[in-house]
Design a protein around this motif. Structure first.
Motif, short mmCIF file in Angstrom:
data_model
loop_
_atom_site.label_atom_id
_atom_site.label_comp_id
_atom_site.label_asym_id
_atom_site.label_seq_id
_atom_site.Cartn_x
_atom_site.Cartn_y
_atom_site.Cartn_z
N MET A 251 24.53 -31.33 21.34
CA MET A 251 23.18 -31.08 20.94
C MET A 251 22.68 -31.73 19.83
O MET A 251 21.61 -32.47 19.64
CB MET A 251 23.04 -29.74 21.10
N GLN B 173 22.74 -35.40 19.57
CA GLN B 173 21.78 -36.25 20.39
C GLN B 173 20.34 -36.11 19.85
O GLN B 173 19.44 -37.05 20.15
CB GLN B 173 21.74 -35.56 21.75
N GLU B 174 20.27 -35.09 18.96
CA GLU B 174 18.90 -34.81 18.43
C GLU B 174 18.74 -35.82 16.95
O GLU B 174 17.48 -35.94 16.62
CB GLU B 174 18.25 -33.49 18.28
N GLU C 183 12.11 -29.56 11.77
CA GLU C 183 11.16 -29.75 12.90
C GLU C 183 11.89 -30.25 13.99
O GLU C 183 11.39 -30.04 15.17
CB GLU C 183 10.10 -31.26 12.43
N ILE C 184 12.98 -31.04 13.99
CA ILE C 184 13.78 -31.55 15.21
C ILE C 184 14.28 -30.43 15.82
O ILE C 184 14.10 -30.12 17.08
CB ILE C 184 14.91 -32.46 14.48
N LEU C 185 14.83 -29.50 15.20
CA LEU C 185 15.63 -28.30 15.89
C LEU C 185 14.63 -27.28 16.24
O LEU C 185 14.79 -26.76 17.59
CB LEU C 185 16.56 -27.40 14.98
N ASP C 186 13.46 -27.09 15.65
CA ASP C 186 12.35 -26.35 16.18
C ASP C 186 11.61 -26.65 17.65
O ASP C 186 11.31 -25.77 18.33
CB ASP C 186 10.93 -26.11 15.17
N LYS C 187 11.79 -27.88 17.90
CA LYS C 187 11.18 -28.44 18.89
C LYS C 187 11.81 -28.39 20.13
O LYS C 187 11.71 -28.14 21.10
CB LYS C 187 10.86 -30.24 18.77
N ARG C 188 13.14 -28.05 19.87
CA ARG C 188 14.20 -28.46 20.97
C ARG C 188 15.04 -26.97 21.26
O ARG C 188 15.23 -26.59 22.36
CB ARG C 188 14.96 -29.28 20.84
N TYR C 189 15.28 -26.15 20.28
CA TYR C 189 16.24 -25.01 20.44
C TYR C 189 15.65 -23.71 19.98
O TYR C 189 14.83 -23.75 18.92
CB TYR C 189 17.34 -25.48 19.49
N ASP C 190 16.01 -22.71 20.46
CA ASP C 190 15.58 -21.55 19.74
C ASP C 190 16.82 -20.83 19.04
O ASP C 190 17.64 -20.45 19.73
CB ASP C 190 15.54 -20.46 20.98
N TYR C 191 16.83 -21.32 17.70
CA TYR C 191 18.09 -20.94 17.11
C TYR C 191 17.75 -19.71 16.22
O TYR C 191 16.56 -19.37 15.99
CB TYR C 191 18.52 -22.03 16.12
#
Length: 82
Positions: free
Chosen positions: A1, A4-5, A47-55
């Motif tokens: 993950m 890739q991001e 920003e990258i993680l906020d778009k794709r993942y609920d961390y």
């Protein structure tokens, strides 16, 4: 993950556990923690993680990013092994 991001990420460490991380004993979830380095600034990483993942948490310690994810296990009704 992460690889890739974030195109320049280098994984430093990975950790995971499956169990009842909240201590309630009524479900099973997966806790994953990934440490990585990147030349990108912290705002870009967020920003990258906020778009794709609920961390659950993202920290930056001395240029090392640590992201923690807490997700439901694919067998959430099985509480054996707690």
């Amino acid at each position: 993950m992460i690889l890739q991001e974030i195109d320049d990420a280098k994984i430093i460490d990975e950790y995971s556990e499956t169990g009842n991380t909240s201590g309630t004993g009524n479900h099973v979830d997966c806790l994953s923690r990934i440490s990585f380095s990147s030349g990108k600034d912290q705002e870009t990483i967020f920003e990258i993680l906020d778009k794709r993942y609920d961390y659950w948490e993202l920290k930056n310690e001395n240029g090392i990013y640590i992201v923690t994810l807490n997700t439901s296990a694919p067998f959430s009704d099985n509480i054996e092994g707690h």
